[in-house]
Write an enzyme that holds these catalytic residues in place. Structure first.
Site, mmCIF file in Angstrom:
data_model
loop_
_atom_site.group_PDB
_atom_site.id
_atom_site.type_symbol
_atom_site.label_atom_id
_atom_site.label_comp_id
_atom_site.label_asym_id
_atom_site.label_seq_id
_atom_site.Cartn_x
_atom_site.Cartn_y
_atom_site.Cartn_z
ATOM 1 N N CYS A 65 0.908 -1.495 0.003
ATOM 2 C CA CYS A 65 0.131 -0.049 -0.234
ATOM 3 C C CYS A 65 0.870 1.335 -0.041
ATOM 4 O O CYS A 65 0.558 2.190 0.665
ATOM 5 C CB CYS A 65 -0.844 -0.047 1.397
ATOM 6 S SG CYS A 65 -1.665 -1.566 1.622
ATOM 7 N N HIS A 69 -0.497 5.516 1.242
ATOM 8 C CA HIS A 69 0.077 5.954 2.347
ATOM 9 C C HIS A 69 0.751 7.391 2.307
ATOM 10 O O HIS A 69 0.972 8.137 2.944
ATOM 11 C CB HIS A 69 0.854 5.033 3.194
ATOM 12 C CG HIS A 69 0.124 3.944 4.075
ATOM 13 N ND1 HIS A 69 -0.678 4.137 5.024
ATOM 14 C CD2 HIS A 69 0.178 2.813 3.787
ATOM 15 C CE1 HIS A 69 -1.167 3.160 5.625
ATOM 16 N NE2 HIS A 69 -0.758 1.877 4.749
ATOM 17 N N ARG A 491 -8.514 -1.186 0.637
ATOM 18 C CA ARG A 491 -9.094 -1.757 1.638
ATOM 19 C C ARG A 491 -9.858 -0.970 2.645
ATOM 20 O O ARG A 491 -10.583 -1.414 3.301
ATOM 21 C CB ARG A 491 -7.737 -2.476 2.473
ATOM 22 C CG ARG A 491 -7.206 -3.449 1.837
ATOM 23 C CD ARG A 491 -5.604 -3.831 2.399
ATOM 24 N NE ARG A 491 -4.839 -4.858 1.645
ATOM 25 C CZ ARG A 491 -4.171 -4.496 0.595
ATOM 26 N NH1 ARG A 491 -4.362 -3.354 0.100
ATOM 27 N NH2 ARG A 491 -3.698 -5.556 -0.124
ATOM 28 N N SER A 514 -6.995 -1.743 8.019
ATOM 29 C CA SER A 514 -7.008 -2.921 8.786
ATOM 30 C C SER A 514 -6.923 -2.639 10.335
ATOM 31 O O SER A 514 -7.223 -3.638 11.079
ATOM 32 C CB SER A 514 -5.820 -3.657 8.371
ATOM 33 O OG SER A 514 -5.832 -4.283 7.248
#
Length: 580
Positions: A65, A69, A491, A514
């Site tokens: 990812c 970020h 996600r 997450s």
């Protein structure tokens, strides 16, 4: 009599995740606990640094990812300093983020999740001619001849006969929960291999805009992609956006759209048709949050974003609650069952601008038999919206877009449900989450063509600006500023919070998908999204082969590396876990 089933680590994900499930005598899951087993320290590393370079460190939160970020980080700094970006930079960012979604979703489906539904070894029993007929009945994808599938089957047979399954090793092949016929399994294996080659080409879009991938380059105040009116045959123009690279971008986007239309989406529906019972389990919370993304050229008007922000509680699509990420009463992180502590006590919740990252591990030294679920049991925190646990990710976005009346999403979702002969309520499930990922891939891939067209139109009109340097000098910044950079990562909702004092970062907190989904119970005992989903109508056929747990956990596309990890300051190994 109940028993505890431990799955550690959950494989085919990014990072380290432990799931413990309690089952009744009939195999029904009555309790579930999600544990991130590594600790994150990026927030601590960022303190005292120049906020303009934060993105380069924040990208290293995860090796998958990286783009998202970096994007959230630069948006956080821009928000804190009220730094506006040019229209071209906004289009470039939209294209990069959308490409990340499509690439990530295809990779997740074929290489991380499909093997929960596809019995690879069963493909050896397939009739290549019948496989060809199946493939041609669902799509016009050209690679569908009997000879093509026979060649794929031959390659697979060589792996199996030599005892070298390689990338297909470790599966629960032959498990009675696999329901696909051999021909569907062979088709999926062929597309698994094709997706490996496809992804090598589509990631070039990130390299064109960001210089490299993974870890593309970013720039606070705009984009690191200068535009040149020169043809780009050499010299400085070779490292800029020009007529040649714009043509390459169009080809890449078309490749994305073709693969999604002719392979990914048809495969998803074809496989799902054999597992309709999985459209009735694995939802859990019924609460969904989106923070919004893909702003228009202006960027500041939330009503112009492709993905709206909001919260839906209890599946009620008629009532959408507004989200204010800056409100300390709306977004808080709890550590009641985490291996962290807060100065004010473990029962309190903290808004990320006042967030603390203080380790307080009191559990047994790994490896251990089972988690102490009454105390701390995870390196993940527990984010909550107004004290409620919510799910983020593709299903949350699908539900929000559907509720808001987004026509392309509604049309695709309704068509998928008609094809599968399922009601709208079926989307609230394990396979609903998986289907949502495929549906939004088509929505985003189609949207990319329009963004590229607009970028080219701007360039033709003489608008070449990609960066606003008005606030580049720290002398123009306020003495203290707070910002939040948010986006819809593949996600789910991703938020980076920054506090800047005297030109340097005073506090930094990342609230990632997450942690929203995989976090442990909070002080009131509310489970996180993973935990709730696993307790939603799940039965284990064989505790020693917990395929059912993998299916639902993988439907979230876990990225625990985003949520947890740290390096000892002296570079010393802190612990070693051996998987047997």
């Amino acid at each position: 009599m109940s028993r505890r089933v431990v799955v550690d680590p959950i494989t085919r994900i990014e990072g380290h995740l432990r799931i413990e499930a309690e089952t009744a005598a009939d195999g029904r899951i009555t309790g579930a606990w999600s544990s991130g087993t590594m600790v994150r320290g990026i927030e601590l590393i960022l303190r005292g640094r120049d906020p303009r370079e934060a993105w380069a460190f924040a990208q290293r939160i995860c090796g998958v990812c990286t783009l998202v970020h970096g994007m959230a980080s630069i948006r956080a700094v821009e928000d804190a300093l009220q730094w506006r970006i040019p229209a071209n930079a906004n289009l470039i960012r939209n294209l990069m983020v959308a490409a990340q979604h499509v690439h990530d979703h295809v990779m997740h489906f074929y290489h991380l999740h499909a093997l929960d539904w596809v019995d690879v070894v069963s493909a050896l029993k397939a009739d290549p001619k019948a496989t060809s007929a199946l493939a041609q009945s669902i799509s016009g994808w050209p690679k569908s001849s009997p000879g093509y599938f026979a060649d794929t089957q031959k390659k697979l047979r060589q792996f199996v006969e030599q005892g070298q399954l390689g990338i297909f090793a470790g599966g629960f092949w032959g498990h009675p929960e696999y329901k696909l016929p051999p021909e569907a399994n062979l088709m999926a294996v062929a597309h698994y291999l094709e997706a490996l080659a496809w992804q090598r080409e589509v990631v070039k879009l990130q390299a064109i805009f960001g210089g490299k991938n993974p870890h593309p380059n970013f720039l606070v105040g705009g984009a690191a992609s200068p535009i040149s009116a020169a043809p780009g045959s050499g010299g400085a123009a070779a490292t800029t956006l020009n007529v040649v690279t714009l043509g390459e971008l169009r080809q890449i986007i078309q490749s994305m759209r073709t693969f999604v239309d002719q392979v990914y989406l048809p495969d998803t529906l074809a496989i799902a048709g054999f597992y309709k019972d999985w459209f009735a389990r694995g939802e859990g919370l019924g609460n969904f949050l989106t923070v919004g993304d893909f702003p228009s050229a202006g960027g500041s008007d939330p009503s112009s974003w492709l993905i709206p922000s909001g919260v839906i509680l209890g599946r009620d699509l008629q009532a959408i609650e507004p989200v204010d990420l800056r409100d300390p009463q709306q977004v808080q992180e709890f550590v009641a069952h985490s291996w962290y502590e807060y100065a004010g006590g473990k029962a309190q919740g903290l808004h990320p601008h006042a967030g603390e990252t203080k380790l307080a591990y009191t559990g047994p030294k790994p490896p251990y038999e089972q988690l102490d679920v009454e105390g701390g049991y995870s390196w993940l925190k527990s984010p909550r919206w107004r004290g409620k646990a919510v799910e983020v990710g593709p299903l949350a976005r699908l539900v929000m877009l559907y509720a808001k009346g987004h026509e392309p999403t509604r049309a695709l979702a309704d068509q998928a449900l008609r094809t599968l002969e399922l009601p709208l309520a079926a989307i609230f499930s394990t396979l609903g989450r998986t289907a949502a990922r495929a549906i939004e891939s088509k929505v985003f891939a189609d949207q990319m063509t329009g963004w590229l067209d607009q970028l080219i139109a701007n360039i033709k009109a003489g608008e070449l600006s990609v960066h606003n340097d008005a606030l580049w000098e720290p002398s123009r910044w306020p003495r203290e500023a707070k910002g939040v950079g948010f986006m819809e990562a593949p996600r789910g909702a991703l938020c980076h919070y920054v506090v800047i004092k005297d030109g340097l970062i005073d506090n930094y907190q990342a609230v990632v998908p997450s942690t929203w989904n995989a976090g442990p119970r909070d002080a009131t005992g509310q489970p996180g999204a993973y935990e709730a989903a696993l307790m939603d109508r799940h039965h284990l056929h064989d505790p020693k082969q917990p395929l059912e747990i993998q299916r639902t956990v993988h439907s979230f596309d876990p990225c625990i590396a985003c949520a947890v990890h740290v390096l000892d300051p002296q570079g010393e190994e802190l612990t070693r876990i051996r998987v047997r």
